[in-house]
Each structure stands twice: as C-alpha cells, then as structure tokens.
Design a protein around this motif. Structure first.
Motif, PDB file in Angstrom:
ATOM      1  N   UNK A  19      57.299  66.241   8.278  1.00 16.54           N
ATOM      2  CA  UNK A  19      57.164  67.135   7.141  1.00 16.54           C
ATOM      3  C   UNK A  19      56.177  68.251   7.398  1.00 16.54           C
ATOM      4  N   UNK A  20      55.093  67.931   8.063  1.00 13.77           N
ATOM      5  CA  UNK A  20      54.056  68.922   8.362  1.00 13.77           C
ATOM      6  C   UNK A  20      54.548  69.964   9.361  1.00 13.77           C
ATOM      7  N   UNK A  21      55.383  69.535  10.305  1.00 13.88           N
ATOM      8  CA  UNK A  21      55.869  70.429  11.357  1.00 13.88           C
ATOM      9  C   UNK A  21      57.393  70.550  11.290  1.00 13.88           C
ATOM     10  N   UNK A  22      57.927  70.746  10.113  1.00 16.68           N
ATOM     11  CA  UNK A  22      59.382  70.752   9.945  1.00 16.68           C
ATOM     12  C   UNK A  22      60.095  71.781  10.821  1.00 16.68           C
ATOM     13  N   UNK A  23      59.628  73.039  10.938  1.00 12.72           N
ATOM     14  CA  UNK A  23      60.327  73.990  11.805  1.00 12.72           C
ATOM     15  C   UNK A  23      60.377  73.538  13.264  1.00 12.72           C
ATOM     16  N   UNK A  24      59.294  72.916  13.748  1.00 15.73           N
ATOM     17  CA  UNK A  24      59.286  72.413  15.129  1.00 15.73           C
ATOM     18  C   UNK A  24      60.279  71.260  15.275  1.00 15.73           C
ATOM     19  N   UNK A  25      60.283  70.358  14.300  1.00 18.01           N
ATOM     20  CA  UNK A  25      61.231  69.238  14.327  1.00 18.01           C
ATOM     21  C   UNK A  25      62.673  69.742  14.318  1.00 18.01           C
ATOM     22  N   UNK A  26      62.974  70.674  13.454  1.00 25.28           N
ATOM     23  CA  UNK A  26      64.338  71.204  13.380  1.00 25.28           C
ATOM     24  C   UNK A  26      64.708  71.950  14.664  1.00 25.28           C
ATOM     25  N   UNK A  27      63.733  72.604  15.287  1.00 25.74           N
ATOM     26  CA  UNK A  27      63.991  73.270  16.565  1.00 25.74           C
ATOM     27  C   UNK A  27      64.385  72.255  17.629  1.00 25.74           C
ATOM     28  N   UNK A  28      63.669  71.123  17.660  1.00 31.49           N
ATOM     29  CA  UNK A  28      64.002  70.066  18.618  1.00 31.49           C
ATOM     30  C   UNK A  28      65.382  69.491  18.324  1.00 31.49           C
ATOM     31  N   UNK A  29      65.643  69.236  17.059  1.00 29.68           N
ATOM     32  CA  UNK A  29      66.928  68.666  16.654  1.00 29.68           C
ATOM     33  C   UNK A  29      68.087  69.575  17.049  1.00 29.68           C
ATOM     34  N   UNK A  30      67.940  70.859  16.790  1.00 29.56           N
ATOM     35  CA  UNK A  30      69.007  71.808  17.108  1.00 29.56           C
ATOM     36  C   UNK A  30      69.125  72.063  18.609  1.00 29.56           C
ATOM     37  N   UNK A  31      68.033  71.863  19.336  1.00 28.80           N
ATOM     38  CA  UNK A  31      68.103  71.957  20.796  1.00 28.80           C
ATOM     39  C   UNK A  31      68.895  70.796  21.391  1.00 28.80           C
TER      40      UNK A  31
END
Length: 211
Positions: A19-31
């Motif tokens: 939750x704190x780093x949602x954009x980073x998490x989503x970047x990893x997921x989409x990668x």
C-alpha cells in the motif's frame, strides 16, 4: 526458504509495504505480466501473500509461512506449505512457474531451480523477478541489510549470476525485462517495462526448461 521467520512474525508490515509503495508494486506486476503464460497450470514458489500470483492468474502457491499462505488463500490461491528446495509435488505437475523476490531467501538457489525443473513439464516456462544486486537499489539493500527485518539474512544476486544459475541447472533464457528506474522513494506513477537488463533494479527473466 528457511529464512521465513520474519515474514511469519511481521506479516502485517509486509502487507503494508504494497500500500505504501503501490506504484512500485504495480510496476513490478506489469513487468511480470508479459512473461507469465495466460494458459496452463502455474505455481508461484515463495507465493507470500499472493500479491503476484492472484492478479497474474497463477493457481497454486507454495510458501513456508502459514501467515503468508492465509493471505494468499484469501486471494483465491490454492496454497501448500513447503519450501522451494523440496517442492511437495510430483514430477511434471505444472506448465509454468513464477518466483518473485524469493531467490534471495532460499538456502540453495541451485536446489530450487532443480526442483522447479522437476515439477515443470518439459519445455515449461520459469519466470523470475528479483532485485539486481548490482543496481543502485540492490546496493542500498546490501548496505542496510543489518537493519532490515526482512533482508537481514538475504543473499542478493546479480543478473549475471541468475543467468548462470539458470543455464547451469537445465534452463534456456528466453527474454529479459526491467523496471523501477527512478529511486524507490521517488516513484509516484507506474514505471514502464524496458527490455534487457542492467539499467533498472527490478529484473525479470523468462526461461524454458530444457527437454
């Protein structure tokens, strides 16, 4: 995955990171998304709380932490308690396997890869996502290891080392991808997937088990 005690004890803190780093998490997921097959039966080794397996459509998850598996089960994953070096599945059980930020926690990456190859059907795909030790973020994690609850006992690997491990243990490299170019604390939006390796800290490698 014997280094699972921090994840069992601090599972709420682990979940809060996403939750704190949602954009980073989503970047990893989409990668990861372009490399994980849409069809077939898949397993995530070191499934954790299911943050990657569930949205990527991976049906089965194995992890040594009951607390993590409870989250994954709630996200619809078929969960099994176990470790990467001794997977509790018959030979040729899966079409593809996913390993995300797990290779740094296993006692033996060689044993993990041999077991992964065993449970994959011939020609099955393995997708590994990891933090490149040679990247700026990887070096920061190494330098702060002693102060980190989760990474204190981790062993980080470079992209070249992961490549060698795959080649030495019966896999052929299919493709590389990478993301998280800005510093983690500066990521405010999804960072795109880039081809190759060596420029970004989060690296994805797709490989096929040799027949």
């Amino acid at each position: 995955m014997a280094r699972s005690a921090p994840f069992e004890e601090h599972h709420e803190r682990y979940e809060a990171w996403f939750g704190k780093h949602e954009p980073a998490y989503l970047s990893e997921l989409l990668a990861l998304r372009p490399f994980v097959p849409w069809e077939g039966r898949g397993i995530e080794i070191g499934v954790g709380s299911g943050r990657f397996a569930a949205p990527l459509g991976v049906q089965v998850g194995v992890d040594p932490s009951p607390a993590m598996l409870a989250y994954a089960a709630a996200r619809g994953i078929e969960t099994v308690e176990g470790v990467a070096e001794h997977l509790p599945f018959p030979d040729d059980s899966f079409d593809h396997a996913l390993v995300v930020t797990t290779i740094c926690f296993v006692d033996s990456p060689t044993a993990m890869l041999l077991e992964t190859r065993r449970v994959l059907r011939p020609g099955g795909r393995l997708v590994i996502g990891f933090i490149d030790r040679e990247s700026t973020l990887g070096q920061a994690y190494v330098q702060r290891q002693a102060q980190s609850v989760f990474y204190r006992e981790a062993t980080f690997y470079s992209a070249a080392e992961v490549e060698r491990l795959l080649l030495d243990n019966g896999f052929a490299i299919d493709a590389w991808g990478q993301t998280l170019a800005p510093p983690l604390e500066e990521i405010r939006e999804i960072d795109p997937l880039r081809p190759g390796r060596g420029q970004c800290p989060f690296v994805v490698v797709a490989a096929s088990s040799k027949t």
